[in-house]
Design an enzyme around this catalytic site. Structure first.
Site, mmCIF file in Angstrom:
data_model
loop_
_atom_site.group_PDB
_atom_site.id
_atom_site.type_symbol
_atom_site.label_atom_id
_atom_site.label_comp_id
_atom_site.label_asym_id
_atom_site.label_seq_id
_atom_site.Cartn_x
_atom_site.Cartn_y
_atom_site.Cartn_z
ATOM 1 N N VAL A 285 94.853 60.990 42.208
ATOM 2 C CA VAL A 285 94.300 59.330 41.508
ATOM 3 C C VAL A 285 93.516 59.715 40.847
ATOM 4 O O VAL A 285 93.234 59.197 39.174
ATOM 5 C CB VAL A 285 94.092 58.542 42.858
ATOM 6 N N ALA A 286 91.912 60.648 41.176
ATOM 7 C CA ALA A 286 91.650 61.084 40.075
ATOM 8 C C ALA A 286 91.685 61.768 39.080
ATOM 9 O O ALA A 286 90.729 61.169 37.456
ATOM 10 C CB ALA A 286 90.600 61.711 41.282
ATOM 11 N N ILE A 288 94.011 60.876 37.157
ATOM 12 C CA ILE A 288 94.454 60.081 35.829
ATOM 13 C C ILE A 288 93.714 59.241 35.119
ATOM 14 O O ILE A 288 92.335 58.398 36.303
ATOM 15 C CB ILE A 288 94.800 58.895 36.486
ATOM 16 N N GLU A 290 92.761 55.693 34.330
ATOM 17 C CA GLU A 290 93.167 54.990 34.387
ATOM 18 C C GLU A 290 92.952 53.682 33.648
ATOM 19 O O GLU A 290 93.282 52.944 32.739
ATOM 20 C CB GLU A 290 92.861 53.855 35.728
ATOM 21 N N ASP A 332 104.228 49.101 -4.416
ATOM 22 C CA ASP A 332 104.742 48.596 -5.440
ATOM 23 C C ASP A 332 103.859 47.760 -6.437
ATOM 24 O O ASP A 332 102.548 48.391 -6.134
ATOM 25 C CB ASP A 332 104.371 46.982 -4.353
ATOM 26 N N ASP A 622 104.547 43.347 -2.431
ATOM 27 C CA ASP A 622 103.564 41.594 -2.145
ATOM 28 C C ASP A 622 105.090 40.905 -2.290
ATOM 29 O O ASP A 622 105.350 39.289 -1.818
ATOM 30 C CB ASP A 622 102.610 41.141 -3.322
ATOM 31 N N ASP A 626 110.003 43.730 -1.230
ATOM 32 C CA ASP A 626 109.302 45.066 -0.192
ATOM 33 C C ASP A 626 109.665 44.600 0.941
ATOM 34 O O ASP A 626 109.098 45.760 1.683
ATOM 35 C CB ASP A 626 107.680 44.956 -0.595
ATOM 36 N N ASN A 715 83.814 57.374 38.524
ATOM 37 C CA ASN A 715 85.225 57.032 37.357
ATOM 38 C C ASN A 715 84.874 55.898 36.929
ATOM 39 O O ASN A 715 85.120 55.377 35.536
ATOM 40 C CB ASN A 715 86.376 56.670 38.278
ATOM 41 N N ASP A 719 83.337 56.982 33.080
ATOM 42 C CA ASP A 719 84.282 56.527 32.410
ATOM 43 C C ASP A 719 83.870 55.163 31.145
ATOM 44 O O ASP A 719 84.500 55.407 30.300
ATOM 45 C CB ASP A 719 85.388 56.321 33.276
#
Length: 887
Positions: A285-286, A288, A290, A332, A622, A626, A715, A719
């Site tokens: 878990v650490a 990842i 998140e 175009d 435009d 297109d 985290n 983080d």
């Protein structure tokens, strides 16, 4: 009932009426009802909509999101870390909600097509002219058209009186098309060349006509585009592919690390099997990040806000980053690279050729004729209504201080011979103050010169037209045409009275006055934008419905092709493209820079051919035509001012100012966004690697391990804020002198992967060293206090080292002293806030008990700060040697 919809232009009017089982008097009510029941109403079929719930659930298909959901379940049900699980779930759900409301779906393009449908149509039924809703039209109906109408369905024209229809939204050609009833012989004629057809949603600009309905609803050319939009696959952006790849890579790494920790701990009998499993899960878990999906979303959203200020409106968040990896801009021409406004560029008067900007007296005869032989209507507010070519002449007159209203008041029009597509001329007769009448004639040079006997020389004197002068005029006309200018010739004569019969026979013995050359000019900033794109390694393609010569001339003026190139090899038409299969075209696509006379399906082929070469393609446009290519491209760019709602609905980004140079600005912003996301990922993954290494080695060595609450708080505070703040880092110098990353690049490219590995190892190693130092030379001799202090110092170091490391990743290779420590104010505040939140858990009584940490003295804090700052020094030394090696 009808299976020859696309070939009616090769059939005579009688054959068409017979094939459609109708007559010039129209259908009966009984026939109408039967055909409505068989073929349905004249409206576009809508693609089946996805419910809000389905759209929400689709946000969870991303592999990284699945990984996070599994991590949340593991954290909650097995590791019993419910706060961690709830935080992960909240991030995932908020990200999904944001995605549902931020991304505009393709159904908007179909809605826009439906809104374009004209509300009424004038038809002949049972011999009577009636007005009906256009939805009630059926194949075989006889429709009447006049200037100002919107064509309600696809028609084969039966009558045409000076009829001109503007089809730029469908074909890309800026000049209205002269319509005839003549049968065409070439079954391969493109839409722009089918002069005896009128297409749904095009605009009648001049004259009148009558046509029979050959296609309604989804059987029209616009309907085919709607069908192409329904069938077009959603493209996966480079950002989405990179995040998916990152998620898979992380999953493999996490499983391997967790398995190693479990096996090592089990073999060493460090803990019971169930405790070792929980430890391994906590470690996974650490590992990842998140917050990564939310951080990426926030960085993209910040990028969109900045781009809005630069007139680029992003409708789909990943498009911000996709721009940064663009290899090809397929643009175009009309309204994008050009002004979508016919403009006088050259004028030949008094036997001299000069630029439009040259000074002309207001009484210049050439100027007078182009204004009088003109059907443009001027509204009270000054706006002009009429054929774009004629309004260009009036606009030119305004620039030269010619007052058309005053001229018509002094010399009113008393008679006229309307324009006819066969003779290609128009004539007006004006009464003069002396009782005579001025006849002015305007039209195609070749046709008008057949009727000219005199000309005005350089001194303004009328002279007989000899062969040498005639050849000079023909050569001048040819020279202007080679520059892709639309050339009109102007002539006059004075009549003593108005003839009893005013018809084309009066167009004889004319005096030649001059030539005028017009073009839809390139945007002033477009050429520099093409140059800037080239410097950034991006190739610009021009795709247009215009003729080959016009397209080639504009491309040369813009620098899309150069005079040194083989222009014949660089330019291709839609008809030539039809002769190639997809495999052959994919092999040759790199040699073409200009595409002329193309249809909507051609544009999609062009985009897909480049994508087969692994190129990231941006398509600008435009018009209705297109939309399929805009949707098929990696990033579709619509025009906000001149663009149809269809093109905007199919786009990922809309240019609010229709300015091609805004695309280059957006590309620069996109490159910056990718670089900043890369910095955030480098920061997050190196930090998480440091956490994993710390937990892993503590487990292997049998040291007191950091608790889940420690990892969760680190985290949360280290983080999130710095990672988001890295997303608003200023653009690094020279970013637009680099080649595009291309489709194969990823977030680990450019030395980032190696940086993540060695920097993560340094973070973990330094943290372990601090713990070992604190245990070996404790401040408190009591074992319990020594372990508490060592654990707290490790916790503080692991947090602080990440905050110092945030300064390292402000640039992957540049020195922090070059980038600047404190230029990004948001970043400085983010680091300060994270430090306060981290230090508070140690220094505030009560909180430190909640977090199972002890109070640190100045000596211990000194060790933590010195060890944490050591990472900056080491990374700076590594970067220095990397730059030396690169040189």
């Amino acid at each position: 009932m009808v299976d020859k919809q696309t070939t009616f232009f090769t059939q005579s009017t009688d054959a068409t009426l017979k094939a459609l089982a109708t007559t010039p008097q129209g259908l009966t009510q009984e026939q109408v009802e039967k055909r409505l029941a068989e073929n349905g109403r004249n409206q576009l079929t809508e693609k089946k909509r996805k419910s809000l719930a389905i759209r929400f659930l689709e946000q969870f298909k991303d592999f990284m999101i699945i990984v996070l959901l599994v991590a949340a379940m593991i954290a909650g049900f097995l590791a019993h870390e419910w706060p961690d699980a709830f935080i992960i779930l909240a991030v995932v759900i908020l990200n999904a909600i944001f995605g549902v409301f931020q991304e505009a779906k393709a159904e908007q393009a179909i809605d826009a097509l439906k809104e374009m449908a004209t509300p009424d149509a004038h038809v002949r039924r049972d011999g009577e002219i009636v007005t009906i809703k256009s939805e009630e039209l059926v194949v075989g109906d006889i429709v009447l058209l006049e200037a100002g109408d919107i064509v309600p369905a696809d028609l084969r024209l039966l009558e045409s009186a000076a009829l001109k229809i503007e089809e730029s939204a469908l074909t890309g050609e800026s000049v209205p098309v002269d319509k005839t009833v003549e049968t065409l012989t070439d079954p391969e004629s493109g839409i722009g060349d089918r002069t005896n057809m009128a297409f749904m949603n095009s605009n009648v600009t001049y004259g009148r006509g009558v046509g029979v309905v050959t296609g309604t609803g989804m059987q029209t050319e616009v309907g085919k585009i709607a069908g192409m939009l329904n069938q077009a696959d959603e493209t996966t952006t480079p950002l989405q592919m990179n995040l998916s790849q990152l998620g898979k890579s992380l999953t493999i790494m996490i499983l391997i690390i967790a398995a190693i920790v479990f096996v090592v701990g089990y073999l060493r009998h460090a803990q019971s099997p169930i405790n070792m499993l929980l430890t391994a899960i906590s470690l996974a878990v650490a590992a990842i990040p998140e917050g990564l999906p939310a951080i990426v979303t926030i960085i993209l959203a910040l990028g969109t806000q900045k781009m809005v200020k630069r007139k680029a409106i992003v409708r789909k968040l990943p498009a911000v980053e996709t721009l940064g990896s663009t290899d090809i801009i397929a643009s175009d021409k009309t309204g994008t690279l050009t002004m979508n406004q016919m403009t006088v560029e050259k004028i030949f008067t008094n036997n001299q050729l000069q630029d439009a900007g040259a000074t002309l007296p207001a009484d210049n005869l050439t100027l007078k004729i182009m204004n009088l032989a003109n059907d443009t209507r001027i509204k009270a507010d000054g706006d002009m209504i009429g054929d774009p070519t004629e309004t260009a002449l009036i606009a030119y007159g305004r620039d030269k201080d010619f007052d058309i209203n005053a001229a018509l008041a002094a010399e009113p029009r008393v008679a006229e011979v309307p324009f006819d597509s066969e003779r290609k001329l128009m004539t007006t007769i004006h009464q003069q103050a002396d009782g005579q009448f001025l006849m002015t004639t305007k039209g195609a040079p070749d046709e008008l010169l057949k009727r000219v006997t005199h000309y005005i020389d350089a001194q303004g004197v009328v002279q007989p037209l000899d062969d040498a002068e005639r050849q000079l005029l023909l050569d001048t006309n040819h020279g202007l045409a080679k520059q892709a200018l639309r050339v009109l010739a102007l002539a006059y004569k004075v009549l003593p009275s108005v003839p009893a019969t005013v018809d084309p026979t009066i167009e004889t013995d004319l005096i030649f006055a001059g030539l005028v050359g017009m073009i839809d000019p390139e945007r002033p900033e477009a050429k520099q934008a093409v140059t800037d794109a080239h410097s950034a390694g991006i190739r610009t393609l021009m795709i247009t419905g215009d003729h080959r010569d016009t397209a080639e001339a504009i491309a040369l003026r813009l620098g899309i092709i150069t005079p040194e190139e083989d222009t014949d090899a660089a330019v291709i038409t839609g008809a030539e493209l039809d002769q190639m299969n997809d495999q052959e075209f994919a092999k040759k696509v790199t040699q073409y820079a200009v595409y002329a006379r193309v249809a909507p399906e051609h544009k999609v082929r062009i985009v897909k051919a480049w994508q087969k070469h692994g190129k990231v393609v941006a398509m600008t446009g435009d018009g209705v035509n297109d939309a399929p290519a805009l949707k098929s491209a990696d990033i579709g760019i619509g025009m906000g001012i001149t663009g149809t709602e269809v093109s905007k609905g199919a786009s990922d980004m809309v240019l609010a100012d229709d300015n091609f140079s805004t695309i280059v600005i957006a590309v620069k912003e996109g490159r910056k966004v990718f670089a900043n996301i890369q910095k955030s990922i480098q920061y997050l993954l190196s930090a998480n690697l440091g956490e994993v290494l710390t937990l892993f080695m503590m487990t292997v060595l049998g040291w007191q391990i950091l608790q889940p609450v420690h990892i969760l708080w680190i985290n949360l505070v280290t983080d999130t804020f710095p990672a988001i703040a890295l997303g608003v880092e200023p653009t690094e110098p020279g970013i637009m002198n680099q080649k595009p990353r291309g489709r194969k690049s990823n977030f680990f490219s450019g030395g980032v992967f190696q940086a993540i590995i060695y920097q993560g190892l340094l973070e973990g190693g330094i943290t372990l060293a601090v713990y070992a130092l604190a245990i070996t030379f404790p401040v408190h001799q009591a074992s319990g206090l020594a372990h508490a202090d060592a654990l707290t110092m490790a916790y503080a170091t692991l947090g602080m080292i990440q905050l110092f490391h945030a300064f390292n990743v402000k640039s992957v290779h540049q020195s922090i002293f070059t980038v600047g420590f404190f230029k990004n104010k948001a970043f400085n505040w983010a680091v300060l806030a994270s430090f306060i939140l981290l230090a508070a858990t140690i220094m505030i009584p009560g909180l430190n008990g909640l977090f199972h940490v002890s109070h640190l003295d100045l000596y211990q804090w000194g060790i933590v700060l010195a060890a944490s700052f050591m990472l900056v020094v080491i990374v700076e030394i590594v970067k220095f040697f990397q730059r030396k090696a690169a040189k």
